[in-house]
Design a protein around this motif. Structure first.
Motif: not given
Length: 334
Positions: A97-110
């Motif tokens: 998501t960082w590569y594509f510039g999308l501000p997704s949730s690191s919290s929910h990823a974990l």
């Protein structure tokens, strides 16, 4: 061998914390940089320092992540494999998501990583806890951010309607610096704690901490995670900063101050109750709520839709990557 596995887990967890820092740095400072209230480097330095301070204040969210998502595995080697796979799932999705510039949730990823690795490893998942402390806050916090952002911006416009525009702009430009600091403090309160929870879970699994009684996070874990997320923040998150600072709405100092203030308030409230919400969700929804006070077309809804898609995909995709990581790791190690 188990001690080596624990060391690897700690290093990988701090690596995740670092990626969390540069992935989510934009949450706190994108608006301030967009309106030129702060230079990019000054904003990143401010965010890094306040992230560090926020991470040292509380461990309630860490307790939720460490013991509220999956059961504690009985076997040390098996438990470390589950934790390692969860971290891999979160890191891989963060980088995508960082590569594509999308501000997704690191919290929910974990959290998705913990669920996916737990299911793959035969560990019971605490679905009721996930519903109460993850899913419901995941839905309510961005809705609250949008509504509060809309109402707070209207309140500011009404309160300062007679003020000289140049004076108002100068006032809110200074206010944005304070709001950026407050937002960064809230980010430290939330995001650094999630990694603390994972490392503490690994320490419990290997018998280095007692799982009974209160869930106490060792101070060395607190300070390590605080420093890792601060260093990650200072390294910058330029791709996502452009998305939040330029592509969702066009900011001025008043709207930037409003969005950051509302997001900070939501983060402080959820941290107090130990709810691991997404700083990304809260920030983005606050920005959209503020933008909607001008007119609905002021919000670039196409960009917002792309961001929302990343939100929806984060939990299942991180879980899937973590399950695959568990399968590979267990084949090699167990």
């Amino acid at each position: 061998m188990e001690m080596l596995g624990l060391v690897i887990i700690i290093v990988v967890a701090l690596g995740f914390d670092y990626t969390n820092g540069f992935h989510d740095a934009a949450n706190a400072i994108a608006t301030s940089v967009s309106t030129r209230a702060l230079t990019p480097r000054a904003a990143l330095a401010l965010a890094a320092v306040m992230n560090l301070v926020g991470a040292l204040i509380s461990t309630k969210v860490a307790a939720t992540v460490g013991k509220g998502i999956i059961d504690t595995p009985d076997d040390g080697a098996h438990g470390l494999t589950v934790v390692f796979a969860a971290l891999v799932g979160a890191i891989v999705w963060n980088l995508i998501t960082w590569y594509f510039g999308l501000p997704s949730s690191s919290s929910h990823a974990l959290i998705g990583g913990l669920v996916g690795a737990g299911l793959a490893g035969g560990i019971d998942v605490k679905w009721n806890g996930i519903l109460d402390k993850v899913v419901i806050p995941m839905v309510v916090s961005p809705l609250g951010g949008f509504a509060l952002g809309f109402l707070f911006m209207l309140l500011l416009l009404w309160l300062f309607r007679r003020m000289n525009p140049h004076r108002a702009n100068s006032l809110f430009k200074r206010g944005q610096i304070v709001a950026a600091a407050a937002m960064s403090l809230g980010h430290g309160l939330q995001d650094a704690q999630k990694t603390m929870g994972v490392i503490t879970l690994a320490l419990v699994v290997t018998g280095h901490l007692d799982a009974s009684g209160d869930y106490v996070v060792p101070f060395w874990v607190v300070i390590s995670c605080a420093l890792a997320i601060s260093l990650g923040t200072y390294s910058g998150g330029w791709r996502i900063m452009r998305t939040l600072g330029r592509r969702v709405i066009k900011f001025d100092n008043t709207s930037g101050f409003a969005a950051q203030t509302v997001a900070s308030a939501v983060l402080y409230t959820t941290s107090h109750y130990g709810l691991p919400v997404s700083t990304t969700h809260v920030t983005t929804s606050s920005i959209m709520g503020v933008g909607a006070t001008r007119r609905l077309s002021a919000v670039r809804w196409g960009v917002a839709g792309s961001i929302a898609s990343a939100w929806v995909l984060t939990l299942p995709m991180a879980a899937l990557v973590a399950a695959l990581a568990y399968a590979v790791t267990s084949f090699v190690v167990l």
